[in-house]
Design a protein around this motif. Sequence first.
Motif, short mmCIF file in Angstrom:
data_model
loop_
_atom_site.label_atom_id
_atom_site.label_comp_id
_atom_site.label_asym_id
_atom_site.label_seq_id
_atom_site.Cartn_x
_atom_site.Cartn_y
_atom_site.Cartn_z
N PRO A 181 0.82 -1.22 0.00
CA PRO A 181 0.00 0.00 0.00
C PRO A 181 0.86 1.27 0.00
CG PRO A 181 -0.76 -1.55 1.67
CD PRO A 181 0.57 -2.04 1.18
N LYS A 182 2.10 1.16 0.45
CA LYS A 182 2.99 2.31 0.50
C LYS A 182 3.72 2.47 -0.82
CE LYS A 182 6.90 4.25 3.08
NZ LYS A 182 7.82 4.08 4.23
N TRP A 183 3.86 3.72 -1.27
CA TRP A 183 4.60 4.01 -2.49
C TRP A 183 6.04 4.37 -2.13
CZ3 TRP A 183 5.33 3.02 -7.16
CH2 TRP A 183 5.96 3.89 -8.07
N TYR A 184 6.97 3.58 -2.63
CA TYR A 184 8.38 3.79 -2.32
C TYR A 184 9.12 4.53 -3.44
CZ TYR A 184 7.68 0.30 1.36
OH TYR A 184 7.24 -0.38 2.47
N GLY A 185 8.44 4.83 -4.50
CA GLY A 185 9.12 5.47 -5.61
C GLY A 185 10.13 4.51 -6.21
N GLY A 186 11.36 4.95 -6.31
CA GLY A 186 12.41 4.09 -6.85
C GLY A 186 13.23 3.42 -5.77
N ASN A 187 12.79 3.54 -4.52
CA ASN A 187 13.57 3.02 -3.39
C ASN A 187 12.84 1.92 -2.65
OD1 ASN A 187 15.82 4.87 -3.67
ND2 ASN A 187 14.40 6.45 -2.97
N TRP A 188 12.39 0.91 -3.38
CA TRP A 188 11.72 -0.21 -2.74
C TRP A 188 12.73 -1.06 -1.98
CZ3 TRP A 188 6.57 -2.38 -3.67
CH2 TRP A 188 5.70 -1.46 -4.28
N PRO A 189 12.42 -1.36 -0.73
CA PRO A 189 13.33 -2.24 0.02
C PRO A 189 13.17 -3.69 -0.44
CG PRO A 189 11.38 -1.75 1.32
CD PRO A 189 11.28 -0.92 0.07
N SER A 190 14.16 -4.48 -0.23
CA SER A 190 14.10 -5.88 -0.63
C SER A 190 13.30 -6.72 0.36
CB SER A 190 15.50 -6.46 -0.75
OG SER A 190 16.22 -5.80 -1.77
N TYR A 191 13.12 -6.21 1.56
CA TYR A 191 12.39 -6.96 2.58
C TYR A 191 11.41 -6.04 3.27
CZ TYR A 191 16.02 -10.33 1.67
OH TYR A 191 16.86 -11.21 1.05
N GLY A 192 10.39 -6.66 3.89
CA GLY A 192 9.40 -5.88 4.59
C GLY A 192 8.24 -5.44 3.74
N ILE A 193 8.20 -5.92 2.51
CA ILE A 193 7.11 -5.58 1.61
C ILE A 193 5.86 -6.37 2.01
CG2 ILE A 193 6.34 -5.66 -0.79
CD1 ILE A 193 8.49 -3.59 -0.18
N ASN A 194 4.71 -5.77 1.79
CA ASN A 194 3.43 -6.35 2.23
C ASN A 194 3.17 -7.74 1.65
OD1 ASN A 194 0.25 -6.61 1.57
ND2 ASN A 194 0.55 -5.53 3.50
N SER A 195 3.36 -7.90 0.33
CA SER A 195 3.04 -9.17 -0.32
C SER A 195 4.08 -9.50 -1.38
CB SER A 195 1.67 -9.11 -0.97
OG SER A 195 0.66 -8.83 -0.03
N TRP A 196 4.42 -10.77 -1.45
CA TRP A 196 5.34 -11.27 -2.47
C TRP A 196 4.68 -12.43 -3.20
CZ3 TRP A 196 9.89 -9.09 -3.77
CH2 TRP A 196 10.51 -8.24 -2.85
N GLY A 197 4.96 -12.53 -4.49
CA GLY A 197 4.53 -13.68 -5.25
C GLY A 197 5.66 -14.68 -5.37
N LYS A 198 5.34 -15.91 -5.72
CA LYS A 198 6.38 -16.88 -6.02
C LYS A 198 7.05 -16.47 -7.32
CE LYS A 198 4.31 -20.82 -3.66
NZ LYS A 198 3.82 -22.22 -3.79
N GLY A 199 8.32 -16.74 -7.43
CA GLY A 199 9.08 -16.26 -8.56
C GLY A 199 8.86 -17.06 -9.83
N THR A 200 9.29 -16.47 -10.93
CA THR A 200 9.30 -17.14 -12.21
C THR A 200 10.68 -16.97 -12.82
OG1 THR A 200 8.15 -17.34 -14.35
CG2 THR A 200 8.37 -15.11 -13.45
N LEU A 201 11.24 -18.07 -13.33
CA LEU A 201 12.63 -18.06 -13.79
C LEU A 201 12.72 -17.57 -15.23
CD1 LEU A 201 15.63 -18.80 -13.42
CD2 LEU A 201 15.03 -21.12 -14.15
N VAL A 202 13.63 -16.62 -15.43
CA VAL A 202 13.95 -16.12 -16.76
C VAL A 202 15.41 -16.47 -17.04
CG1 VAL A 202 14.25 -14.08 -18.19
CG2 VAL A 202 12.28 -14.25 -16.66
N THR A 203 15.63 -17.18 -18.14
CA THR A 203 16.98 -17.56 -18.53
C THR A 203 17.26 -16.98 -19.91
OG1 THR A 203 16.81 -19.62 -17.27
CG2 THR A 203 18.58 -19.46 -18.90
#
Length: 125
Positions: free
Chosen positions: A100-122
Amino acid sequence: VQLQASGGGLVQPGGSLTLSCAASGRTFGAYNMAWFRQASGKEREFVAAIISWSGWSTYYADSVKGRFTISRDNARNTVYLQMDSLKPEDTAVYYCAADPKWYGGNWPSYGINSWGKGTLVTVSS
């Protein structure tokens, strides 16, 4: 909000790929969305972000600026990452994130409200 990323795969250098991140819930539009990536042996890093609702504001990591485009479709509860001119160094697991918070270009790597499972790009020839 629950997130599910998809669209990863194997692509040749110079190629394109579009990632999607589908969200559950009826308040998707209220969330600011971002993409991160984590290469093998490296820390998770910010890739791109888009502001809630209209998506009028976006930010990109310098490494992807001009090659990647983030967008959102609130009617489909989905955020996209269009990746063009892919390079081998773009190889990573890509994650979408919502907050819900807007971080602009400074999003932290941790502490974010929700994360999805990753998808691999090779990216490889």
